[in-house]
Enzyme design. Sequence first.
Site, PDB file in Angstrom:
ATOM      1  N   ARG A  27      19.141 -15.825  15.399  1.00 35.63           N
ATOM      2  CA  ARG A  27      18.014 -14.881  15.331  1.00 35.63           C
ATOM      3  C   ARG A  27      18.534 -13.444  15.461  1.00 35.63           C
ATOM      4  O   ARG A  27      18.014 -12.526  14.853  1.00 35.63           O
ATOM      5  CB  ARG A  27      16.961 -15.192  16.404  1.00 35.63           C
ATOM      6  CG  ARG A  27      15.823 -14.186  16.437  1.00 35.63           C
ATOM      7  CD  ARG A  27      14.532 -14.671  17.100  1.00 35.63           C
ATOM      8  NE  ARG A  27      14.728 -15.626  18.155  1.00 35.63           N
ATOM      9  CZ  ARG A  27      15.199 -15.343  19.381  1.00 35.63           C
ATOM     10  NH1 ARG A  27      15.494 -14.109  19.714  1.00 35.63           N
ATOM     11  NH2 ARG A  27      15.356 -16.306  20.273  1.00 35.63           N
ATOM     12  N   TYR A  87      -0.801  -2.150  -1.627  1.00 40.10           N
ATOM     13  CA  TYR A  87      -0.813  -3.605  -1.729  1.00 40.10           C
ATOM     14  C   TYR A  87      -1.882  -4.157  -0.781  1.00 40.10           C
ATOM     15  O   TYR A  87      -1.939  -3.766   0.394  1.00 40.10           O
ATOM     16  CB  TYR A  87       0.579  -4.131  -1.364  1.00 40.10           C
ATOM     17  CG  TYR A  87       0.683  -5.625  -1.322  1.00 40.10           C
ATOM     18  CD1 TYR A  87       0.642  -6.374  -2.496  1.00 40.10           C
ATOM     19  CD2 TYR A  87       0.822  -6.301  -0.111  1.00 40.10           C
ATOM     20  CE1 TYR A  87       0.734  -7.756  -2.451  1.00 40.10           C
ATOM     21  CE2 TYR A  87       0.928  -7.683  -0.063  1.00 40.10           C
ATOM     22  CZ  TYR A  87       0.877  -8.405  -1.234  1.00 40.10           C
ATOM     23  OH  TYR A  87       0.969  -9.766  -1.195  1.00 40.10           O
ATOM     24  N   ASP A  98       6.853   2.090   0.318  1.00 38.78           N
ATOM     25  CA  ASP A  98       7.000   0.727  -0.180  1.00 38.78           C
ATOM     26  C   ASP A  98       7.597   0.843  -1.577  1.00 38.78           C
ATOM     27  O   ASP A  98       6.946   1.296  -2.514  1.00 38.78           O
ATOM     28  CB  ASP A  98       5.627   0.037  -0.206  1.00 38.78           C
ATOM     29  CG  ASP A  98       5.716  -1.429  -0.638  1.00 38.78           C
ATOM     30  OD1 ASP A  98       6.657  -1.771  -1.376  1.00 38.78           O
ATOM     31  OD2 ASP A  98       4.831  -2.215  -0.246  1.00 38.78           O
ATOM     32  N   LYS A 153      10.058  -9.850  -4.901  1.00 41.18           N
ATOM     33  CA  LYS A 153       9.731  -9.379  -6.249  1.00 41.18           C
ATOM     34  C   LYS A 153      11.015  -9.043  -7.022  1.00 41.18           C
ATOM     35  O   LYS A 153      11.785  -9.934  -7.292  1.00 41.18           O
ATOM     36  CB  LYS A 153       8.755  -8.209  -6.151  1.00 41.18           C
ATOM     37  CG  LYS A 153       7.613  -8.422  -5.115  1.00 41.18           C
ATOM     38  CD  LYS A 153       6.654  -9.515  -5.492  1.00 41.18           C
ATOM     39  CE  LYS A 153       5.680  -9.916  -4.384  1.00 41.18           C
ATOM     40  NZ  LYS A 153       4.979  -8.856  -3.682  1.00 41.18           N
TER      41      LYS A 153
HETATM   42  C1  LIG Z   1       4.235  -8.658  -2.502  1.00 43.56           C
HETATM   43  C2  LIG Z   1       4.182  -7.303  -1.925  1.00 43.56           C
HETATM   44  C3  LIG Z   1       4.224  -7.094  -0.535  1.00 43.56           C
HETATM   45  C4  LIG Z   1       4.230  -8.239   0.451  1.00 43.56           C
HETATM   46  O1  LIG Z   1       5.403  -8.977   0.381  1.00 43.56           O
HETATM   47  P1  LIG Z   1       5.495 -10.560   0.686  1.00 43.56           P
HETATM   48  O2  LIG Z   1       6.928 -10.850   0.401  1.00 43.56           O
HETATM   49  O3  LIG Z   1       4.534 -11.247  -0.246  1.00 43.56           O
HETATM   50  O4  LIG Z   1       5.116 -10.738   2.106  1.00 43.56           O
HETATM   51  C5  LIG Z   1       4.224  -5.797  -0.073  1.00 43.56           C
HETATM   52  N1  LIG Z   1       4.162  -4.738  -0.925  1.00 43.56           N
HETATM   53  C6  LIG Z   1       4.113  -4.900  -2.257  1.00 43.56           C
HETATM   54  C7  LIG Z   1       4.032  -3.705  -3.140  1.00 43.56           C
HETATM   55  C8  LIG Z   1       4.118  -6.180  -2.810  1.00 43.56           C
HETATM   56  O5  LIG Z   1       4.037  -6.334  -4.134  1.00 43.56           O
END
Ligand SMILES: *Cc1c(COP(=O)(O)O)cnc(C)c1O
Length: 389
Positions: A56, A109, A182, A207
Amino acid sequence: MPDVPQPAQQGFSTRAIRAGQEFDPSTGAVVPPVYLTSTFVQDGIGGFRGGYEYARGGNPTRTSLETLLASLEGGTHAFSFASGLAAEDTLLRAVLTPGARVVMGNDVYGGTHRLVNRVFVPWGVELTTVDMTDLDEVRAAVTTGAARILWIETPSNPLMKISDIAALAQIGHAAGAVVVVDNTFASPYLQQPLSLGADIIVHSTTKYLGGHSDVLGGALVLSDPELVEKVGFLQFGVGAVSGPLDAWLTVRGIKTLAVRMERHSSNAQTIAEALVGHPALDAVYYPGLPDHRGHDIAARQMSLFGGMLSVALKGGSTAARSFAESTELFQLAESLGGVESLIGYPTEMTHASVRGTALEVPDNVVRLSVGIEDVDDLLADVLGALPKS
Ligand SMILES: *Cc1c(COP(=O)(O)O)cnc(C)c1O
């Protein structure tokens, strides 16, 4: 440890393949092994090899991903997590205390909004949503009620709105806020928020970074020593870490990030241009189109315009639903950023959690995550599925 050249001096693609990826010193294996272990033998009490004690706190496979991400985003440190939202949760805990305010875009998001609004607000955090493209509105919001966090997401989802990171970072800092970006939609190949003045970068590595729709993950990248200390403590103390196999898959995906982003961007640009003026469409939302609102800012702060685009259909929700259900190469699914093209109907899929709020998405909008298949095939698929006039 083998002596590798200083990563920061090398080009992006070289770092994407080599940073944190030293070959295994004991066998010479070119690809560092996956360390599937939860704990590490000590050479006498407290005698840790390479600083590893319990997984961890750290695991060499996770370290290799974190080293790679820090190098690509230009931060001193990166921390990887089990999902993008787990990364966000850790960041919010590190920065906020009860009574503190978060100012975020009204198009972030949906899961980010839900996390703050449904988890942190009940614990006493305050949330203000604004139009991030309106700098005066942002300035007023961060000044009144002393914002602790200014949360930027650009391009945003699903209308591909562009926010000016450098200008917003100045506004946020003048108000004493921590500026978060982000960077999931752009990836570090297209956009480098730390160099534009942001303090912390958030990623859903699920992503574009992972890039193959086969692993969930999230990350934070930052350089401020005090925040590094807090985030590092919470990653260990709360424990939403990425497992070694997830970290390894993400590293494997990142090696091809540069070539994938080039192809995602050129495919999306071609499709967007071909769709402009289509009789079934009211609008095409793609930052690479010269008359897209924010195109000039995008051209300044991004190297290419990415693989995400949305369209608004003239025929309303009926036409939008039918389009989203009629493509073949573009598979109907949530998520984005993988090599395979996906299509989504935001109001009932990715953005269902924000229906009825200020973040609601029009019901004639369909979102495309343009993959890296042959663009002629993708375009034929889209054109064939749009309503005929
Ligand atoms: C998918 C996404 C998230 C969240 O991420 P997860 O891996 O699904 O928890 C946050 N910000 C954006 C822009 C996203 O597309």
